[in-house]
Design a protein around this motif. Structure first.
Motif, PDB file in Angstrom:
ATOM      1  N   LEU A 103       7.072 -10.011  -1.668  1.00 60.51           N
ATOM      2  CA  LEU A 103       6.023  -9.008  -1.504  1.00 60.51           C
ATOM      3  C   LEU A 103       4.737  -9.619  -0.969  1.00 60.51           C
ATOM      4  O   LEU A 103       4.043  -9.000  -0.163  1.00 60.51           O
ATOM      5  CB  LEU A 103       5.795  -8.258  -2.819  1.00 60.51           C
ATOM      6  CG  LEU A 103       6.979  -7.384  -3.237  1.00 60.51           C
ATOM      7  CD1 LEU A 103       6.839  -6.945  -4.685  1.00 60.51           C
ATOM      8  CD2 LEU A 103       7.145  -6.201  -2.301  1.00 60.51           C
ATOM      9  N   GLN A 104       4.427 -10.842  -1.372  1.00 60.07           N
ATOM     10  CA  GLN A 104       3.283 -11.540  -0.793  1.00 60.07           C
ATOM     11  C   GLN A 104       3.530 -11.825   0.691  1.00 60.07           C
ATOM     12  O   GLN A 104       2.625 -11.690   1.509  1.00 60.07           O
ATOM     13  CB  GLN A 104       3.025 -12.853  -1.521  1.00 60.07           C
ATOM     14  CG  GLN A 104       2.383 -12.696  -2.874  1.00 60.07           C
ATOM     15  CD  GLN A 104       2.078 -14.048  -3.480  1.00 60.07           C
ATOM     16  OE1 GLN A 104       2.886 -14.965  -3.444  1.00 60.07           O
ATOM     17  NE2 GLN A 104       0.899 -14.158  -4.064  1.00 60.07           N
ATOM     18  N   LEU A 140      16.967  -4.140  -3.083  1.00 58.01           N
ATOM     19  CA  LEU A 140      15.882  -3.695  -3.960  1.00 58.01           C
ATOM     20  C   LEU A 140      14.547  -3.748  -3.238  1.00 58.01           C
ATOM     21  O   LEU A 140      13.794  -2.762  -3.227  1.00 58.01           O
ATOM     22  CB  LEU A 140      15.827  -4.580  -5.218  1.00 58.01           C
ATOM     23  CG  LEU A 140      14.720  -4.235  -6.218  1.00 58.01           C
ATOM     24  CD1 LEU A 140      15.109  -3.019  -7.053  1.00 58.01           C
ATOM     25  CD2 LEU A 140      14.428  -5.425  -7.124  1.00 58.01           C
ATOM     26  N   ILE A 141      14.242  -4.873  -2.622  1.00 56.84           N
ATOM     27  CA  ILE A 141      12.953  -5.017  -1.955  1.00 56.84           C
ATOM     28  C   ILE A 141      12.886  -4.145  -0.713  1.00 56.84           C
ATOM     29  O   ILE A 141      11.848  -3.532  -0.431  1.00 56.84           O
ATOM     30  CB  ILE A 141      12.649  -6.498  -1.648  1.00 56.84           C
ATOM     31  CG1 ILE A 141      12.549  -7.297  -2.959  1.00 56.84           C
ATOM     32  CG2 ILE A 141      11.356  -6.630  -0.839  1.00 56.84           C
ATOM     33  CD1 ILE A 141      11.503  -6.806  -3.954  1.00 56.84           C
ATOM     34  N   ILE A 144       9.837   2.929   0.173  1.00 59.24           N
ATOM     35  CA  ILE A 144       9.082   3.942  -0.565  1.00 59.24           C
ATOM     36  C   ILE A 144       7.591   3.622  -0.637  1.00 59.24           C
ATOM     37  O   ILE A 144       6.775   4.514  -0.878  1.00 59.24           O
ATOM     38  CB  ILE A 144       9.682   4.245  -1.970  1.00 59.24           C
ATOM     39  CG1 ILE A 144       9.727   3.003  -2.846  1.00 59.24           C
ATOM     40  CG2 ILE A 144      11.054   4.874  -1.846  1.00 59.24           C
ATOM     41  CD1 ILE A 144      10.267   3.252  -4.252  1.00 59.24           C
ATOM     42  N   MET A 145       7.242   2.367  -0.368  1.00 58.03           N
ATOM     43  CA  MET A 145       5.820   1.985  -0.234  1.00 58.03           C
ATOM     44  C   MET A 145       5.257   2.414   1.117  1.00 58.03           C
ATOM     45  O   MET A 145       4.048   2.372   1.332  1.00 58.03           O
ATOM     46  CB  MET A 145       5.639   0.473  -0.402  1.00 58.03           C
ATOM     47  CG  MET A 145       5.750  -0.033  -1.829  1.00 58.03           C
ATOM     48  SD  MET A 145       4.352   0.425  -2.884  1.00 58.03           S
ATOM     49  CE  MET A 145       3.029  -0.491  -2.123  1.00 58.03           C
ATOM     50  N   GLY A 146       6.164   2.785   2.033  1.00 59.05           N
ATOM     51  CA  GLY A 146       5.708   3.192   3.367  1.00 59.05           C
ATOM     52  C   GLY A 146       5.502   2.032   4.324  1.00 59.05           C
ATOM     53  O   GLY A 146       4.889   2.212   5.382  1.00 59.05           O
ATOM     54  N   ALA A 147       6.044   0.875   3.996  1.00 54.59           N
ATOM     55  CA  ALA A 147       5.882  -0.295   4.861  1.00 54.59           C
ATOM     56  C   ALA A 147       6.703  -0.124   6.151  1.00 54.59           C
ATOM     57  O   ALA A 147       7.794   0.434   6.120  1.00 54.59           O
ATOM     58  CB  ALA A 147       6.342  -1.561   4.137  1.00 54.59           C
ATOM     59  N   LYS A 148       6.158  -0.605   7.232  1.00 46.27           N
ATOM     60  CA  LYS A 148       6.845  -0.575   8.531  1.00 46.27           C
ATOM     61  C   LYS A 148       6.947  -2.008   9.025  1.00 46.27           C
ATOM     62  O   LYS A 148       5.944  -2.633   9.353  1.00 46.27           O
ATOM     63  CB  LYS A 148       6.073   0.266   9.552  1.00 46.27           C
ATOM     64  CG  LYS A 148       5.830   1.699   9.116  1.00 46.27           C
ATOM     65  CD  LYS A 148       7.115   2.494   9.102  1.00 46.27           C
ATOM     66  CE  LYS A 148       6.814   3.933   8.717  1.00 46.27           C
ATOM     67  NZ  LYS A 148       7.732   4.494   7.780  1.00 46.27           N
ATOM     68  N   ILE A 149       8.167  -2.521   9.059  1.00 45.40           N
ATOM     69  CA  ILE A 149       8.397  -3.877   9.539  1.00 45.40           C
ATOM     70  C   ILE A 149       9.170  -3.772  10.843  1.00 45.40           C
ATOM     71  O   ILE A 149      10.234  -3.160  10.906  1.00 45.40           O
ATOM     72  CB  ILE A 149       9.177  -4.717   8.511  1.00 45.40           C
ATOM     73  CG1 ILE A 149       8.344  -4.846   7.240  1.00 45.40           C
ATOM     74  CG2 ILE A 149       9.530  -6.086   9.096  1.00 45.40           C
ATOM     75  CD1 ILE A 149       9.033  -5.550   6.116  1.00 45.40           C
ATOM     76  N   THR A 150       8.609  -4.342  11.881  1.00 43.31           N
ATOM     77  CA  THR A 150       9.275  -4.305  13.188  1.00 43.31           C
ATOM     78  C   THR A 150       9.706  -5.714  13.569  1.00 43.31           C
ATOM     79  O   THR A 150       9.018  -6.695  13.286  1.00 43.31           O
ATOM     80  CB  THR A 150       8.350  -3.729  14.264  1.00 43.31           C
ATOM     81  OG1 THR A 150       7.169  -4.519  14.317  1.00 43.31           O
ATOM     82  CG2 THR A 150       7.980  -2.292  13.963  1.00 43.31           C
TER      83      THR A 150
END
Length: 191
Positions: free
Chosen positions: A24-25, A177-178, A184-190
């Motif tokens: 997460l960091q 899990l992550i 659900i946190m709304g993170a966008k990883i491209t």
């Protein structure tokens, strides 16, 4: 920067604290690791649980993990999500009234929550699993059912997402899990 509250404690499962905390960091969240009756700079002892063909997991000494925030300074409204580690810590953390109130806050506000392994014991104690599909370490299944949850018996390397909640049976499920928690946190990883 979004903030994550990370509940852990003495004899938490080593990987279930270290790995999610670092993951997460890595993606840019500010992660506050806390334990009741401990402050920033204090350590917790971890335990390494492994699956070696016995009727249950084996347990070996893990690392000393340094907490980076003081439990008594937590204001839950400052956090965008909650992560709960497994291991033996949840069996006593669930007895802490403030821990239970914190967990209820995240569910009442529909904020993202991730829990792994025995961490689900805190969710059942907080009475937030009723009517939800979730998983846990198999020995916790009766607690999930008694608390009104719909226990999902899935492989240890999988996870279940139900609304704002993502759960996994054990540390082999960290990738799912992550990923589920980031979704659900709304993170966008491209890539």
């Amino acid at each position: 920067m979004k903030k994550i509250l990370f509940l852990t404690g003495d004899f938490t499962e080593d990987y279930e604290t270290m790995v999610p905390f670092q993951m997460l960091q890595m993606v840019g969240y500010e992660v506050h690791t806390v334990c009741p009756n401990k402050k920033e700079g204090d350590t917790i002892k971890t335990a390494i649980h492994d699956f070696e063909g016995d009727q249950t997991y084996t347990e070996k000494p893990g690392h000393n993990f340094v907490l980076n925030y003081t439990f008594d300074d937590v204001n839950v409204a400052d956090y965008d999500g909650l992560v709960i580690a497994g291991g033996r810590a949840p069996e006593y953390l669930r007895l802490n009234k403030t821990v239970i109130e914190m967990v209820k806050y995240f569910f009442n506000e529909n904020k993202p929550v991730a829990a792994v392994c025995h961490g689900i014991q805190i969710l059942t104690a907080a009475d937030v699993v009723r009517g939800r599909k979730l998983t846990a370490y198999p020995a916790v299944a009766p607690e999930v059912t008694m608390a009104g949850g719909e226990f999902q018996d899935i492989p240890a390397d999988k996870a279940i997402v139900d609304g704002n909640l993502v759960t996994s049976p054990a540390w082999p499920g960290h990738p799912e899990l992550i990923k589920g928690f980031l979704d659900i946190m709304g993170a966008k990883i491209t890539l």
